[in-house]
Design a protein around this motif. Structure first.
Motif, PDB file in Angstrom:
ATOM      1  N   GLN A 126       0.835  -1.203   0.000  1.00  0.00           N
ATOM      2  CA  GLN A 126       0.000   0.000   0.000  1.00  0.00           C
ATOM      3  C   GLN A 126       0.875   1.261   0.000  1.00  0.00           C
ATOM      4  OE1 GLN A 126      -3.704  -0.848   2.000  1.00  0.00           O
ATOM      5  NE2 GLN A 126      -3.632   1.109   3.039  1.00  0.00           N
ATOM      6  N   VAL A 160       3.660  -8.407   1.436  1.00  0.00           N
ATOM      7  CA  VAL A 160       4.781  -8.780   2.301  1.00  0.00           C
ATOM      8  C   VAL A 160       5.172 -10.222   1.993  1.00  0.00           C
ATOM      9  CG1 VAL A 160       5.619  -8.988   4.660  1.00  0.00           C
ATOM     10  CG2 VAL A 160       3.828  -7.340   4.142  1.00  0.00           C
ATOM     11  N   ILE A 279      -3.330  -4.249  -9.102  1.00  0.00           N
ATOM     12  CA  ILE A 279      -4.267  -4.558  -8.023  1.00  0.00           C
ATOM     13  C   ILE A 279      -4.716  -6.015  -8.083  1.00  0.00           C
ATOM     14  CG2 ILE A 279      -6.450  -3.877  -9.099  1.00  0.00           C
ATOM     15  CD1 ILE A 279      -6.924  -2.155  -6.572  1.00  0.00           C
ATOM     16  N   SER A 283      -4.076  -8.649  -4.940  1.00  0.00           N
ATOM     17  CA  SER A 283      -5.317  -9.239  -4.423  1.00  0.00           C
ATOM     18  C   SER A 283      -5.264 -10.757  -4.496  1.00  0.00           C
ATOM     19  CB  SER A 283      -6.519  -8.717  -5.222  1.00  0.00           C
ATOM     20  OG  SER A 283      -6.639  -7.324  -5.056  1.00  0.00           O
ATOM     21  N   GLU A 286      -2.941 -12.069  -1.823  1.00  0.00           N
ATOM     22  CA  GLU A 286      -3.583 -11.893  -0.516  1.00  0.00           C
ATOM     23  C   GLU A 286      -4.707 -12.906  -0.301  1.00  0.00           C
ATOM     24  OE1 GLU A 286      -3.459  -9.166   2.121  1.00  0.00           O
ATOM     25  OE2 GLU A 286      -1.415  -9.384   1.436  1.00  0.00           O
ATOM     26  N   ALA A 287      -5.384 -13.262  -1.395  1.00  0.00           N
ATOM     27  CA  ALA A 287      -6.498 -14.207  -1.272  1.00  0.00           C
ATOM     28  C   ALA A 287      -6.002 -15.638  -1.094  1.00  0.00           C
ATOM     29  CB  ALA A 287      -7.407 -14.107  -2.498  1.00  0.00           C
ATOM     30  N   SER A 354      -3.521   4.215  11.787  1.00  0.00           N
ATOM     31  CA  SER A 354      -4.636   3.651  11.029  1.00  0.00           C
ATOM     32  C   SER A 354      -4.680   2.130  11.039  1.00  0.00           C
ATOM     33  CB  SER A 354      -4.598   4.169   9.592  1.00  0.00           C
ATOM     34  OG  SER A 354      -3.400   3.772   8.942  1.00  0.00           O
TER      35      SER A 354
ATOM     36  N   ASN B 124      -9.712  -4.519   5.801  1.00  0.00           N
ATOM     37  CA  ASN B 124      -9.105  -3.245   5.411  1.00  0.00           C
ATOM     38  C   ASN B 124      -9.103  -3.139   3.876  1.00  0.00           C
ATOM     39  OD1 ASN B 124      -7.086  -4.962   4.604  1.00  0.00           O
ATOM     40  ND2 ASN B 124      -5.556  -4.241   6.065  1.00  0.00           N
ATOM     41  N   ALA B 125      -8.529  -2.062   3.358  1.00  0.00           N
ATOM     42  CA  ALA B 125      -8.575  -1.822   1.906  1.00  0.00           C
ATOM     43  C   ALA B 125      -7.991  -3.002   1.126  1.00  0.00           C
ATOM     44  CB  ALA B 125      -7.811  -0.541   1.570  1.00  0.00           C
ATOM     45  N   GLN B 126      -6.819  -3.455   1.564  1.00  0.00           N
ATOM     46  CA  GLN B 126      -6.154  -4.559   0.872  1.00  0.00           C
ATOM     47  C   GLN B 126      -7.013  -5.829   0.940  1.00  0.00           C
ATOM     48  OE1 GLN B 126      -1.903  -4.033   1.107  1.00  0.00           O
ATOM     49  NE2 GLN B 126      -1.610  -6.198   1.505  1.00  0.00           N
ATOM     50  N   ASN B 129     -10.103  -5.491  -1.435  1.00  0.00           N
ATOM     51  CA  ASN B 129      -9.728  -5.773  -2.825  1.00  0.00           C
ATOM     52  C   ASN B 129      -9.502  -7.258  -3.038  1.00  0.00           C
ATOM     53  OD1 ASN B 129      -9.851  -3.200  -3.980  1.00  0.00           O
ATOM     54  ND2 ASN B 129      -7.851  -2.655  -3.151  1.00  0.00           N
ATOM     55  N   ALA B 130      -8.819  -7.888  -2.082  1.00  0.00           N
ATOM     56  CA  ALA B 130      -8.536  -9.316  -2.215  1.00  0.00           C
ATOM     57  C   ALA B 130      -9.847 -10.109  -2.249  1.00  0.00           C
ATOM     58  CB  ALA B 130      -7.647  -9.788  -1.065  1.00  0.00           C
ATOM     59  N   ILE B 133     -11.889  -8.838  -5.661  1.00  0.00           N
ATOM     60  CA  ILE B 133     -11.250  -9.105  -6.953  1.00  0.00           C
ATOM     61  C   ILE B 133     -10.843 -10.573  -7.100  1.00  0.00           C
ATOM     62  CG2 ILE B 133      -9.218  -8.540  -8.389  1.00  0.00           C
ATOM     63  CD1 ILE B 133      -9.414  -5.677  -7.125  1.00  0.00           C
ATOM     64  N   VAL B 160      -8.212   2.919   5.954  1.00  0.00           N
ATOM     65  CA  VAL B 160      -8.781   2.976   7.300  1.00  0.00           C
ATOM     66  C   VAL B 160      -9.176   4.420   7.590  1.00  0.00           C
ATOM     67  CG1 VAL B 160      -8.428   2.504   9.742  1.00  0.00           C
ATOM     68  CG2 VAL B 160      -7.195   1.166   8.045  1.00  0.00           C
ATOM     69  N   ASN B 278      -9.536   2.844  -8.484  1.00  0.00           N
ATOM     70  CA  ASN B 278      -9.492   2.158  -7.192  1.00  0.00           C
ATOM     71  C   ASN B 278      -8.132   2.364  -6.530  1.00  0.00           C
ATOM     72  OD1 ASN B 278     -10.031   0.439  -5.052  1.00  0.00           O
ATOM     73  ND2 ASN B 278     -10.082  -1.440  -6.256  1.00  0.00           N
ATOM     74  N   ILE B 279      -7.082   2.122  -7.276  1.00  0.00           N
ATOM     75  CA  ILE B 279      -5.739   2.193  -6.706  1.00  0.00           C
ATOM     76  C   ILE B 279      -5.270   3.649  -6.579  1.00  0.00           C
ATOM     77  CG2 ILE B 279      -4.331   1.959  -8.803  1.00  0.00           C
ATOM     78  CD1 ILE B 279      -2.862  -0.323  -7.308  1.00  0.00           C
ATOM     79  N   LEU B 282      -7.012   5.212  -3.207  1.00  0.00           N
ATOM     80  CA  LEU B 282      -6.381   4.764  -1.960  1.00  0.00           C
ATOM     81  C   LEU B 282      -4.975   5.349  -1.834  1.00  0.00           C
ATOM     82  CD1 LEU B 282      -6.297   3.000   0.590  1.00  0.00           C
ATOM     83  CD2 LEU B 282      -5.516   1.097  -0.837  1.00  0.00           C
ATOM     84  N   HIS B 347      -7.793 -14.141   5.865  1.00  0.00           N
ATOM     85  CA  HIS B 347      -7.013 -12.941   5.589  1.00  0.00           C
ATOM     86  C   HIS B 347      -6.392 -12.388   6.870  1.00  0.00           C
ATOM     87  CE1 HIS B 347      -6.207  -8.726   4.331  1.00  0.00           C
ATOM     88  NE2 HIS B 347      -5.816  -9.341   3.242  1.00  0.00           N
ATOM     89  N   GLU B 355       1.788  -8.518   7.838  1.00  0.00           N
ATOM     90  CA  GLU B 355       1.850  -7.048   7.954  1.00  0.00           C
ATOM     91  C   GLU B 355       2.244  -6.584   9.362  1.00  0.00           C
ATOM     92  OE1 GLU B 355       1.144  -4.570   5.612  1.00  0.00           O
ATOM     93  OE2 GLU B 355       0.629  -5.874   3.955  1.00  0.00           O
TER      94      GLU B 355
END
Lengths: 355, 355
Positions: A126, A160, A279, A283, A286-287, A354, B124-126, B129-130, B133, B160, B278-279, B282, B347, B355
């Motif tokens: 981010q 990460v 993105i 995503s 992360e998924a 945040s 959260n935002a990430q 999206n995950a 998307i 956030v 979107n990106i 943020l 997640h 993170e």
């Protein structure tokens, strides 16, 4: 001929000539607007490599869809057209029009490239997007790549990463001494400072090297990708966090001259396809990461470990030494480093409040 | 006529007819391919509202650029064409083709909409999206919006948010009792459970209401946007974290029939413009928030506070009660809730490691 008719005829002729003049450039423009382009994209990844290579495939697919077939991009895996680490040169020279990889692969061209991919203990995904897209990073990247007749955009992110695969526990910084570890870029330089041996091994050869003991340890990406690579069969301990790559940005690059010769709408289409890929890639990692981490732990009995805080604290000090040393050697590297760190200071402060 | 010539002539004629048949559909297709479209996008934001409204403006700009002017979108601020909270109906009915806002504004249409914007203590935002998307969220969103002849994509994210502006300290959950606070959506329902009064006030009227004591407190977005709104002039205490909106997704919606009638390349262009927005959105909030938080604290002497952990713990329990109650009333809401929470569980586990 009557004067009136004569005037009418000449008038019509003049109009016709005028119309002819007006029409021709319009036709020429229309031809440029609808001319089709067949481009090549070389990548640093094996063909159709999960997520990373797929990001490149998607960019090509989306560009073709958005341009209604006007710009067709054929994607080549590393080695299919040029070797993975010649992507930069191939696009820079115009041998091919596009490339896909990560900017830290080009540290040999200019050390500042690394800031546009990953810095140990640096910005997360981010933060990288915020810095590049809205914090002035893109302008610095443009300035650097213009020297090589290139332009690049963020086109994916791993999030990460994990800290890597080891066959022993890392309980103190001394456990890194003499360790032969596959770890590229700035992370490798930091490991060297800690007394380890940073070894460069191409992705396709890591598993065999680890399995045969040519290397003691390796980092790669994260649970989903590391699972696909099968590292759990050759190493027991899987460490977090990925201190060396906290949010690695992938890049899609174009040959600057060829890009600027494209009609504006195709330029805009390429840029948007990169943003969409950026993105999508993050995503997708992360998924999938936690699902595959569970598989690694539960099905393959991988031992999950965290680097002790004192080890991370020492690696962080060494990272600063590496970065300071690098910046001292080159004014542009210093400019990017200072800009990156100023942004990071603010972003970290906001992150504490945040996230 | 000689037989040979006759055949030749008929043959030519037949070819001509054949060619005519072949050419006409091609021309018709070409006309469809190059037909220009003038669309309208209504939004829930004041015209050209910083970041939020700009995201809508950028989508229109990028679509026009990518389509070389084939699809022109005129963006209307809330109230310019339809009131902000009639965006959903206007696009659903086809009065206009596009809309821009956030899905939780449409809780009155279906409570499940809220999962596609923000859930207290949620992703959260990430993570949003995950989930949307790459985690199956988009398919659920499509299923829900198809009932209303709509389709939407993520088109921005606030990250956030902050917890809001107060004129007293919040030291225990009892401090929320009787509090008249502007807080929409699920956060408002949770506040009501805690004994507060959740009050709906349109963005443009919050400042005056807060200044005149019509409301005691308000939440809005985050430091950059809250600074622009001038809330620091009407309230002393600025609380984090934004427990009620941990990564609010903005949406860009289209009338489904009108979208499906577009040529495929324009459909792809709209979708990519949303991803880029979107990106961008943020990243822009992330780049500016800390800078403006510093201004608020240093130049306007705002007192920065954090909700005490026991307060957050109680709000979290109440959130679960609100969500459980909502899911119990409607099977589709339950389906989305379960899917969202399953994804979040994974997640969160990955987030703890990474993170």
């Amino acid at each position: 001929m009557k004067r009136r008719n004569f005037i009418k005829k000449v008038g019509t002729g003049a109009l016709a000539v005028g119309a002819g003049l007006a029409v021709k450039p319009r036709r020429a423009r229309a031809a440029g607007k609808h001319k089709t382009y067949n481009w090549k994209m070389v990548t640093t990844w094996p063909p159709h490599f999960p997520v990373l290579g797929e990001s490149a495939d998607y960019i090509a697919k989306w560009v073709e869809e958005m341009s209604a077939g006007q710009l067709k991009i054929t994607v080549y895996g590393g080695g299919e057209l040029v070797p993975p680490l010649q992507v930069f040169d191939a696009v820079s020279s115009g041998t091919v029009e596009m490339g896909h990889g990560a900017a830290y692969y080009w540290a040999g061209k200019h050390e500042a490239t690394q800031f546009f991919a990953a810095v140990p203990f640096g910005l997360n995904a981010q933060g990288m997007n915020a810095w590049i897209i809205s914090g002035g990073g893109q302008e610095l990247w443009d300035e650097l790549y213009a020297r090589f007749n290139l332009k690049a955009w963020p086109a994916g992110n791993t999030g990460v990463q994990m800290g890597g695969w080891f066959n022993k526990e890392i309980n103190s910084i001394d456990d890194l001494k003499g360790l032969k570890m596959r770890i590229p870029g700035l992370g490798g330089k930091v490991l060297a400072k800690a007394g380890g041996n940073a070894i460069l091994v191409a992705g396709g050869e890591i598993y065999t090297n680890l399995d045969r003991g040519v290397i003691d340890a390796t980092e790669w990406v994260g649970p989903y990708h590391d699972y696909k690579m099968g590292f759990y069969k050759a190493a027991k301990y899987y460490y977090s966090p990925g201190w060396h790559e906290p949010g690695t940005t992938l890049e899609c690059m174009v040959n600057k001259q060829k890009f600027e010769a494209l009609p504006k709408h195709l330029q805009a289409i390429i840029e948007a396809a990169c943003a969409k890929s950026n993105i999508w890639c993050l995503s997708t990692f992360e998924a999938l990461n936690e699902i595959y981490l569970q598989k690694l732990v539960n099905e393959h009995h991988v031992k999950l470990r965290t680097f002790p805080d004192p080890v991370l604290a020492k690696l962080k000090v060494m990272t600063k030494e590496v970065l300071d040393g690098m910046a001292a050697k080159d004014p542009f590297t210093k400019k990017v480093y200072d800009h990156y760190m100023d942004f990071k200071k603010n972003h970290d402060a906001w992150d504490v409040i945040s996230e």
